[in-house]
Design a protein around this motif. Structure first.
Motif, short mmCIF file in Angstrom:
data_model
loop_
_atom_site.label_atom_id
_atom_site.label_comp_id
_atom_site.label_asym_id
_atom_site.label_seq_id
_atom_site.Cartn_x
_atom_site.Cartn_y
_atom_site.Cartn_z
N VAL A 1 -7.92 8.83 4.21
CA VAL A 1 -7.87 8.65 5.58
C VAL A 1 -8.73 9.74 6.33
O VAL A 1 -9.30 9.17 7.40
CB VAL A 1 -6.46 8.71 5.77
CG1 VAL A 1 -6.07 8.66 7.29
CG2 VAL A 1 -5.49 7.72 5.24
N LEU B 1 -5.25 -0.80 8.79
CA LEU B 1 -4.07 -0.07 9.45
C LEU B 1 -3.97 -0.32 10.83
O LEU B 1 -5.11 -0.16 11.67
CB LEU B 1 -4.27 1.34 9.16
CG LEU B 1 -2.69 2.08 9.93
CD1 LEU B 1 -1.57 1.74 9.04
CD2 LEU B 1 -3.14 3.48 9.72
N LEU C 1 -4.34 6.49 1.68
CA LEU C 1 -3.67 5.17 1.98
C LEU C 1 -4.21 4.38 0.73
O LEU C 1 -5.57 3.77 0.77
CB LEU C 1 -3.86 4.49 3.23
CG LEU C 1 -3.51 3.11 3.60
CD1 LEU C 1 -1.99 3.41 3.57
CD2 LEU C 1 -4.12 2.87 4.85
N ASP C 2 -3.57 4.18 -0.48
CA ASP C 2 -3.99 3.64 -1.78
C ASP C 2 -5.02 4.25 -1.97
O ASP C 2 -5.01 5.63 -2.27
CB ASP C 2 -4.32 2.19 -1.37
CG ASP C 2 -3.15 1.20 -1.94
OD1 ASP C 2 -1.84 1.85 -2.40
OD2 ASP C 2 -3.03 0.00 -1.74
N VAL D 1 -9.88 2.85 6.92
CA VAL D 1 -8.47 2.98 7.28
C VAL D 1 -8.19 1.99 8.44
O VAL D 1 -7.24 1.02 8.46
CB VAL D 1 -8.09 4.25 7.69
CG1 VAL D 1 -6.65 4.27 8.28
CG2 VAL D 1 -8.22 5.18 6.65
N ILE E 1 -4.57 12.64 3.33
CA ILE E 1 -3.82 11.75 3.32
C ILE E 1 -4.79 10.55 2.68
O ILE E 1 -5.76 10.50 2.83
CB ILE E 1 -3.91 11.16 4.87
CG1 ILE E 1 -3.43 12.36 5.71
CG2 ILE E 1 -3.12 9.86 5.10
CD1 ILE E 1 -3.22 12.07 7.34
N MET F 1 0.85 -1.16 -0.14
CA MET F 1 -0.05 -0.02 -0.10
C MET F 1 1.06 1.36 0.02
O MET F 1 1.65 1.35 0.73
CB MET F 1 -0.85 -0.11 1.24
CG MET F 1 -1.76 -1.24 1.60
SD MET F 1 -3.16 -0.77 2.78
CE MET F 1 -4.18 -0.15 1.83
N SER F 2 0.43 2.22 -0.87
CA SER F 2 1.22 3.54 -0.67
C SER F 2 0.53 4.44 -0.16
O SER F 2 -0.80 4.54 0.08
CB SER F 2 1.50 3.86 -2.44
OG SER F 2 0.41 4.33 -2.70
N LEU F 3 1.19 5.47 0.60
CA LEU F 3 0.49 6.55 1.55
C LEU F 3 1.12 7.65 0.86
O LEU F 3 1.94 7.94 0.67
CB LEU F 3 1.32 6.59 2.75
CG LEU F 3 0.84 7.42 3.97
CD1 LEU F 3 -0.71 7.22 4.29
CD2 LEU F 3 1.75 7.29 5.09
N ILE G 1 -2.49 9.90 10.87
CA ILE G 1 -2.73 8.77 9.86
C ILE G 1 -3.42 7.67 10.47
O ILE G 1 -4.36 7.05 9.86
CB ILE G 1 -1.20 8.54 9.37
CG1 ILE G 1 -0.50 9.51 8.70
CG2 ILE G 1 -1.27 6.84 8.68
CD1 ILE G 1 1.05 9.32 8.66
N THR H 1 4.98 1.28 -1.21
CA THR H 1 4.85 0.02 -0.50
C THR H 1 6.10 -0.46 -0.08
O THR H 1 7.21 -0.26 -0.73
CB THR H 1 4.43 -1.19 -1.41
OG1 THR H 1 2.96 -0.66 -1.93
CG2 THR H 1 4.00 -2.46 -0.88
#
Length: 138
Positions: free
Chosen positions: A66, A77, A61-62, A73, A59, A1-3, A48, A28
């Motif tokens: 967020v 997470l 997260l994919d 989330v 923000i 997952m990218s942020l 986050i 990721t």
């Protein structure tokens, strides 16, 4: 997952500006967040993790927003701060079971298997029934 964090800011009620225009893209993988005390690391992580709201910014997260979809989330997470305090007389097994429940794992058998796997993975299975310690007041 990218942020992806864009123009994130947070000022506390006492006037302390913890975050100012933070822009960050984390692909990721593993990422370290380093800085001196007071640099805003904990404020960023709490934001986050949806434990506090930002004043401005976004923000992602994919594909999850967020700041707007906190429940989504929280399903993907986990966040364990450096100091979070535990209750005396609670075993590691009970604490992990509680966390799994909070994460939405309602099926008792699935939760028990996951907790056992985590205890094995962290070499804590043999001491799973011992209490994890006193409450630190954090």
């Amino acid at each position: 997952m990218s942020l992806t964090i864009t123009n994130l800011s947070k000022t506390y009620a006492n006037g302390t500006q913890a975050l100012r225009g933070v822009n960050l893209t984390i692909p990721t993988g593993m990422f370290g967040l380093l800085g001196p005390n007071g640099a805003g690391k904990s404020s960023l992580m709490r934001t986050i993790a949806t434990l506090q709201d930002a004043d401005t910014g976004s923000i992602m997260l994919d594909n999850i927003d967020v700041l707007r979809d906190k429940e989504a989330v929280r399903r993907v997470l986990g966040y364990l701060p450096q100091e979070f305090g535990v209750y005396p007389k609670v075993s590691a097994e009970e604490l992990l079971d509680h966390f799994a429940t909070l994460k939405g794992i309602a099926n008792g058998r699935e939760r028990k298997e996951m907790v056992a796997a985590l205890l094995h993975q962290t070499n804590l299975y043999d001491v799973r029934k011992k209490h994890v310690g006193g409450y630190s007041g954090a």
